[in-house]
Scaffold this motif. Sequence first.
Motif, short mmCIF file in Angstrom:
data_model
loop_
_atom_site.label_atom_id
_atom_site.label_comp_id
_atom_site.label_asym_id
_atom_site.label_seq_id
_atom_site.Cartn_x
_atom_site.Cartn_y
_atom_site.Cartn_z
N THR A 112 38.88 52.71 29.89
CA THR A 112 39.47 53.67 30.81
C THR A 112 39.25 53.13 32.22
O THR A 112 38.16 52.64 32.53
CB THR A 112 38.78 55.04 30.67
N ALA A 113 40.28 53.20 33.06
CA ALA A 113 40.13 52.74 34.45
C ALA A 113 38.96 53.47 35.10
O ALA A 113 38.71 54.64 34.82
CB ALA A 113 41.41 52.98 35.23
N GLN A 114 38.21 52.75 35.94
CA GLN A 114 36.99 53.29 36.54
C GLN A 114 37.03 53.06 38.05
O GLN A 114 37.19 51.93 38.51
CB GLN A 114 35.78 52.58 35.95
N ALA A 115 36.87 54.14 38.83
CA ALA A 115 36.76 54.01 40.28
C ALA A 115 35.46 53.28 40.60
O ALA A 115 34.45 53.45 39.91
CB ALA A 115 36.77 55.39 40.93
N THR A 116 35.49 52.47 41.65
CA THR A 116 34.30 51.72 42.06
C THR A 116 34.19 51.69 43.58
O THR A 116 35.15 51.98 44.29
CB THR A 116 34.35 50.26 41.54
N VAL A 117 33.02 51.31 44.04
CA VAL A 117 32.77 51.05 45.46
C VAL A 117 32.20 49.64 45.51
O VAL A 117 31.22 49.33 44.82
CB VAL A 117 31.78 52.07 46.06
N VAL A 118 32.82 48.76 46.33
CA VAL A 118 32.49 47.34 46.29
C VAL A 118 32.45 46.71 47.68
O VAL A 118 32.92 47.29 48.65
CB VAL A 118 33.52 46.55 45.44
N ILE A 119 31.95 45.49 47.69
CA ILE A 119 32.11 44.57 48.82
C ILE A 119 32.78 43.34 48.23
O ILE A 119 32.43 42.89 47.13
CB ILE A 119 30.76 44.21 49.47
N ARG A 120 33.75 42.77 48.95
CA ARG A 120 34.50 41.59 48.48
C ARG A 120 34.15 40.38 49.34
O ARG A 120 33.85 40.50 50.52
CB ARG A 120 35.99 41.84 48.58
N ALA A 121 34.26 39.21 48.70
CA ALA A 121 34.04 37.96 49.42
C ALA A 121 34.68 36.81 48.67
O ALA A 121 34.94 36.90 47.47
CB ALA A 121 32.55 37.69 49.61
N SER A 122 34.89 35.72 49.37
CA SER A 122 35.26 34.45 48.77
C SER A 122 34.21 33.46 49.25
O SER A 122 34.12 33.19 50.45
CB SER A 122 36.66 34.02 49.21
N ILE A 123 33.39 32.97 48.31
CA ILE A 123 32.22 32.17 48.68
C ILE A 123 32.05 31.00 47.72
O ILE A 123 32.56 31.04 46.60
CB ILE A 123 30.93 33.02 48.68
N PRO A 124 31.32 29.96 48.13
CA PRO A 124 30.98 28.90 47.19
C PRO A 124 30.14 29.47 46.04
O PRO A 124 29.29 30.34 46.25
CB PRO A 124 30.17 27.92 48.03
N ALA A 125 30.39 28.98 44.83
CA ALA A 125 29.69 29.50 43.64
C ALA A 125 28.17 29.43 43.79
O ALA A 125 27.46 30.32 43.33
CB ALA A 125 30.14 28.74 42.40
N ALA A 126 27.65 28.41 44.45
CA ALA A 126 26.20 28.26 44.60
C ALA A 126 25.58 29.40 45.40
O ALA A 126 24.40 29.69 45.26
CB ALA A 126 25.88 26.92 45.25
N GLN A 127 26.36 30.05 46.26
CA GLN A 127 25.86 31.15 47.08
C GLN A 127 25.91 32.50 46.38
O GLN A 127 25.39 33.49 46.88
CB GLN A 127 26.64 31.23 48.38
N LEU A 128 26.54 32.55 45.21
CA LEU A 128 26.78 33.82 44.53
C LEU A 128 25.51 34.62 44.22
O LEU A 128 25.46 35.81 44.54
CB LEU A 128 27.59 33.59 43.26
N PRO A 129 24.46 34.05 43.63
CA PRO A 129 23.28 34.88 43.31
C PRO A 129 22.67 35.58 44.52
O PRO A 129 22.39 36.78 44.47
CB PRO A 129 22.30 33.88 42.69
N ALA A 130 22.49 34.86 45.62
CA ALA A 130 21.92 35.47 46.82
C ALA A 130 22.87 36.51 47.41
O ALA A 130 22.44 37.58 47.85
CB ALA A 130 21.59 34.40 47.86
N TRP A 131 24.18 36.21 47.39
CA TRP A 131 25.16 37.15 47.92
C TRP A 131 25.14 38.44 47.11
O TRP A 131 25.18 39.54 47.68
CB TRP A 131 26.56 36.51 47.90
N LEU A 132 25.09 38.33 45.78
CA LEU A 132 25.08 39.52 44.93
C LEU A 132 23.88 40.42 45.25
O LEU A 132 24.03 41.64 45.37
CB LEU A 132 25.07 39.15 43.45
#
Length: 154
Positions: free
Chosen positions: A11-31
């Motif tokens: 079922t579709a689910q409403a969410t609240v998010v932050i978006r980004a386009s980043i190098p994969a290596a930065q993903l864990p810290a960004w999350l």
Amino acid sequence: MSYQIESRTLTAQATVVIRASIPAAQLPAWLAGTYDQVQRFLTDHGIRAEGPPFARFAVHADAVTVEAGYPVLTPVPGSGRVTPSRLPGGPAAVTIHFGNHDDLGLARQAVADWLKEKNLEAAEPHWEVYYTNPGAQPAPVNWSTEVVTPYRTG
């Protein structure tokens, strides 16, 4: 590692998010920082998260486009970097990965193989639901992550 893949109708689910386009290596810290910011937004606005944190990905040659946050009961207006979004409804292939997040690629590949075996095509970027907070430093075997890949039928 062996994965049990199941088909679910979401079922579709409403969410609240932050978006980004980043190098994969930065993903864990960004999350980690992103979940803190979204959680503060929810708390400040008296909104309750309706489930664990998630991250939805599209991988490109040199970067990852990602939105990360929490599901909520109904759509809410955002503020600043925090914006409303939604996880789509419909058919999806789902599996659970137990273990270190560095090995999540194995779960994603198992889902991709399952889709290919069933002659199905992924429909949208996949997402991961984090049932265990890696920031809590549990032994890697205790981490539990759901991998969700929507797909097209017919």
